[in-house]
Scaffold this motif. Structure first.
Motif, short mmCIF file in Angstrom:
data_model
loop_
_atom_site.label_atom_id
_atom_site.label_comp_id
_atom_site.label_asym_id
_atom_site.label_seq_id
_atom_site.Cartn_x
_atom_site.Cartn_y
_atom_site.Cartn_z
N GLN A 33 0.84 -1.19 0.00
CA GLN A 33 0.00 0.00 0.00
C GLN A 33 0.88 1.25 0.00
N VAL A 34 0.41 2.30 -0.70
CA VAL A 34 1.12 3.59 -0.65
C VAL A 34 0.99 4.13 0.78
N PRO A 35 1.90 5.04 1.19
CA PRO A 35 1.90 5.50 2.59
C PRO A 35 0.54 6.01 3.07
N SER A 36 -0.19 6.75 2.22
CA SER A 36 -1.48 7.28 2.70
C SER A 36 -2.48 6.15 2.94
N ASP A 37 -2.42 5.09 2.12
CA ASP A 37 -3.30 3.94 2.34
C ASP A 37 -2.85 3.13 3.56
N MET A 38 -1.54 3.01 3.73
CA MET A 38 -1.04 2.27 4.88
C MET A 38 -1.47 2.96 6.18
N GLU A 39 -1.51 4.29 6.15
CA GLU A 39 -1.94 5.02 7.35
C GLU A 39 -3.40 4.70 7.69
N LEU A 40 -4.25 4.59 6.64
CA LEU A 40 -5.66 4.25 6.90
C LEU A 40 -5.75 2.87 7.55
N THR A 41 -4.98 1.91 7.01
CA THR A 41 -5.00 0.55 7.55
C THR A 41 -4.48 0.52 8.98
N MET A 42 -3.36 1.23 9.22
CA MET A 42 -2.80 1.26 10.59
C MET A 42 -3.79 1.87 11.57
N ASP A 43 -4.47 2.94 11.13
CA ASP A 43 -5.41 3.60 12.05
C ASP A 43 -6.59 2.69 12.37
N VAL A 44 -7.05 1.91 11.40
CA VAL A 44 -8.16 0.99 11.69
C VAL A 44 -7.69 -0.11 12.64
N MET A 45 -6.49 -0.65 12.39
CA MET A 45 -5.99 -1.72 13.27
C MET A 45 -5.80 -1.21 14.69
N ALA A 46 -5.10 -0.06 14.82
CA ALA A 46 -4.83 0.48 16.16
C ALA A 46 -6.14 0.89 16.83
N GLY A 47 -7.06 1.43 16.02
CA GLY A 47 -8.33 1.88 16.57
C GLY A 47 -9.20 0.74 17.05
N PHE A 48 -9.20 -0.37 16.32
CA PHE A 48 -9.96 -1.54 16.78
C PHE A 48 -9.38 -2.05 18.10
N ALA A 49 -8.05 -2.11 18.18
CA ALA A 49 -7.42 -2.58 19.42
C ALA A 49 -7.75 -1.65 20.58
N ALA A 50 -7.81 -0.34 20.30
CA ALA A 50 -8.06 0.65 21.36
C ALA A 50 -9.55 0.79 21.68
N ASN A 51 -10.42 0.35 20.77
CA ASN A 51 -11.86 0.50 21.03
C ASN A 51 -12.18 -0.14 22.39
N PRO A 52 -12.91 0.58 23.24
CA PRO A 52 -13.13 0.07 24.61
C PRO A 52 -13.97 -1.20 24.67
N ASN A 53 -14.59 -1.62 23.57
CA ASN A 53 -15.29 -2.91 23.58
C ASN A 53 -14.30 -4.08 23.61
N ILE A 54 -13.03 -3.77 23.39
CA ILE A 54 -11.98 -4.79 23.35
C ILE A 54 -11.21 -4.78 24.66
N TYR A 55 -11.12 -5.97 25.30
CA TYR A 55 -10.35 -6.08 26.56
C TYR A 55 -8.86 -6.02 26.27
N GLY A 56 -8.43 -6.77 25.28
CA GLY A 56 -7.01 -6.81 24.94
C GLY A 56 -6.85 -7.38 23.54
N THR A 57 -5.65 -7.30 23.01
CA THR A 57 -5.42 -7.64 21.60
C THR A 57 -4.22 -8.57 21.45
N ILE A 58 -4.37 -9.54 20.55
CA ILE A 58 -3.25 -10.38 20.14
C ILE A 58 -3.00 -10.09 18.67
N VAL A 59 -1.85 -9.47 18.39
CA VAL A 59 -1.52 -9.13 17.00
C VAL A 59 -0.78 -10.29 16.37
N ILE A 60 -1.19 -10.64 15.17
CA ILE A 60 -0.48 -11.68 14.42
C ILE A 60 -0.04 -11.06 13.10
N SER A 61 1.27 -11.09 12.84
CA SER A 61 1.76 -10.58 11.56
C SER A 61 2.51 -11.69 10.84
N LEU A 62 2.69 -11.53 9.53
CA LEU A 62 3.49 -12.51 8.80
C LEU A 62 4.96 -12.29 9.11
#
Lengths: 387, 91
Positions: free
Chosen positions: A53-82
């Motif tokens: 992804q180009v940097p501006s698209d990567m920022e959108l993806t990062m913000d959604v991932m970080a935002g889902f993890a931070a959403n208060p409906n979530i107790y905690g997060t396990i990140v899995i990357s390749l």
């Protein structure tokens, strides 16, 4: 007015208590799915992005991932990357930790030795985390802690006539109680942005409303699209819409009548207690809902004319229609029948109070129909094609 | 036939069924009931005027200006592309 929620270590209040199995890229999505399938009370989603992804698209993806993890409906997060994707594990972890200090574990498939080795460790970590989460008890909080997303999709004439105004009146009530309501779908502002801009609290907010509309139009023009041309369409005119202003106001009206206090870029973190705010999202339902949920919305109200199944992995989505035929056909998917408003528009205040009660009941733990059916539709907004 | 007024500032209402010229249309605005005969046929979910709208004056729906009257519009008249002009307003 109060609801029962979960206090998080970062001070925010959630209405669900799930563990997020977060794939950092498309290449980690199936491993994340396998992990989530083994542990109750976890959620995940198919992440189509995270690499190439180009940097501006990567920022959108990062913000959604970080935002889902931070959403208060979530107790905690396990990140899995390749391991080799653009959204590198350290970048994802840093983005999450900028937003929240909640529990976080991480596993890199290429370092752990493939999917099965990763899944073995991640399933164990997830099992531990959901057990910790299960010790939390719901406590009472004022509705001023709620951030309510709004969305419309599969619209028909009843949307602009009744269900969007209903959502607007409900937003007014929540804002008057100190809560936050989010108006989204920038593409639907086009043609009425001058009317919406007048409602900005300050000249800076008014300018921001113009900015997000002009930016969206400029992006569409790059691929030869003109959202103003041919709008309202012949079908819209046949349906009774006279001008583009009228069409766009039908959508904007779901934000209610209060001043606009803030304009957030897509998936950026919102604050509780703000009043009516705008988030710059696409008209596309799953990616717009995802942006608001990443911004911290614990719950979404969604009006539909034709009937849609939309849900979200992190936040419940309450669906509403004012079309009685649609409710009859689609009641497996739609939570609230607001068709009484067609014949009795004078009932608006009472129906809006009932909808706010439904929002509070859902916050307290009542499952929406899309939650009960396990609907986790998910999309992340994008600026351009993959590279 | 009933018609819906969305905002108290509106000078149009949306009819909830197809209306024939001469048929009585009823609506509620600000808690008070109103009635007027339709001056023309109006399709379902299209608009009628609930107040006189002189030529050049704004047509108001959702409490906002959606266009301007292209001609004098009478109470009960059909309001649509034939008698409303686009009028883009800037801040």
């Amino acid at each position: 007015m109060n609801f029962l929620g979960y206090r998080r270590s970062d001070g925010r209040v959630g209405i669900r208590n799930k563990v997020l199995i977060l794939p950092a890229s498309v290449c980690a999505a199936d491993t994340a799915r396998i992990v989530a399938s083994q542990v109750q009370e976890t959620v995940t989603f198919h992440n189509q992005n995270g690499c190439s992804q180009v940097p501006s698209d990567m920022e959108l993806t990062m913000d959604v991932m970080a935002g889902f993890a931070a959403n208060p409906n979530i107790y905690g997060t396990i990140v899995i990357s390749l391991g080799c994707e653009g959204c590198q594990m350290d970048l994802v972890v840093e983005a999450i930790q900028k937003r929240t200090n909640k529990p976080l574990r991480q596993f890199i498939i290429q370092e752990e030795g493939g999917t099965i080795s990763t899944a073995e460790k991640a399933v164990r970590a997830a099992r531990e985390m959901v057990q910790e989460a299960s010790l939390l008890k719901r406590e009472e909080f004022p509705v001023s802690e709620l951030i309510l997303g709004t969305e419309c999709g599969g619209s028909d004439m009843t949307s602009g006539l009744a269900s969007n105004p209903l959502i607007g009146h409900t937003c007014d009530k929540l804002v008057d109680l100190g809560g936050t309501a989010v108006l989204s779908e920038t593409t639907e502002f086009i043609g009425a942005e001058h009317i919406l801009a007048r409602r900005g609290r300050t000249p800076e907010i008014q300018a921001r409303i113009y900015d997000i509309v002009h930016r969206y139009e400029a992006a569409l023009k790059l691929v030869g699209e003109d959202p103003r041309g041919g709008n309202p369409s012949p079908g819209n005119i046949a349906g009774g819409l006279t001008t583009l202003e009228e069409k766009s106001l039908g959508c904007i009206h779901k934000g209610g009548h209060r001043p606009v206090e803030e304009v957030y870029d897509y998936a950026k973190q919102m604050e509780p207690g703000k009043g009516l705010v705008i988030m710059d999202t696409p008209g596309n339902d799953p990616s717009s809902v995802a942006g608001m949920v990443a911004g911290g919305a614990q719950i979404v109200v969604f009006s539909t004319g034709r009937g849609t199944p939309t849900g979200n992995p992190v936040a419940p989505v309450i669906k509403i229609t004012a079309n009685p035929l649609t409710y009859g056909k689609m009641k497996d998917n739609i939570d609230v029948d607001a068709s009484v408003l067609l014949d009795h528009p004078e009932e608006m205040e009472a129906v809006a109070s009932a909808l706010l009660s439904e929002v509070v009941g859902t916050a307290n733990g009542k499952l929406t129909k899309s939650e009960a059916l396990g609907f986790y539709e998910m999309a992340i907004a994008r600026v351009c094609n993959y590279v | 036939m009933k018609a819906t007024v969305i905002d108290e500032k509106d000078n149009v209402a949306v009819v909830l069924g197809a209306v024939k010229a001469g048929e009585e249309i009823t609506w509620v605005k600000g808690g008070a009931p109103f009635t007027a005969p339709a001056l023309r046929d109006v399709p379902v979910y299209h608009k009628i005027a609930t107040a006189q709208i002189p030529k050049g004056q704004p047509v108001v729906k959702y409490g906002e200006h959606i266009g301007i009257a292209a001609e004098d519009i009478q109470v009960g008249d059909y309001v649509h592309v034939h008698n409303v002009l686009n009028n883009r307003e800037e801040l």
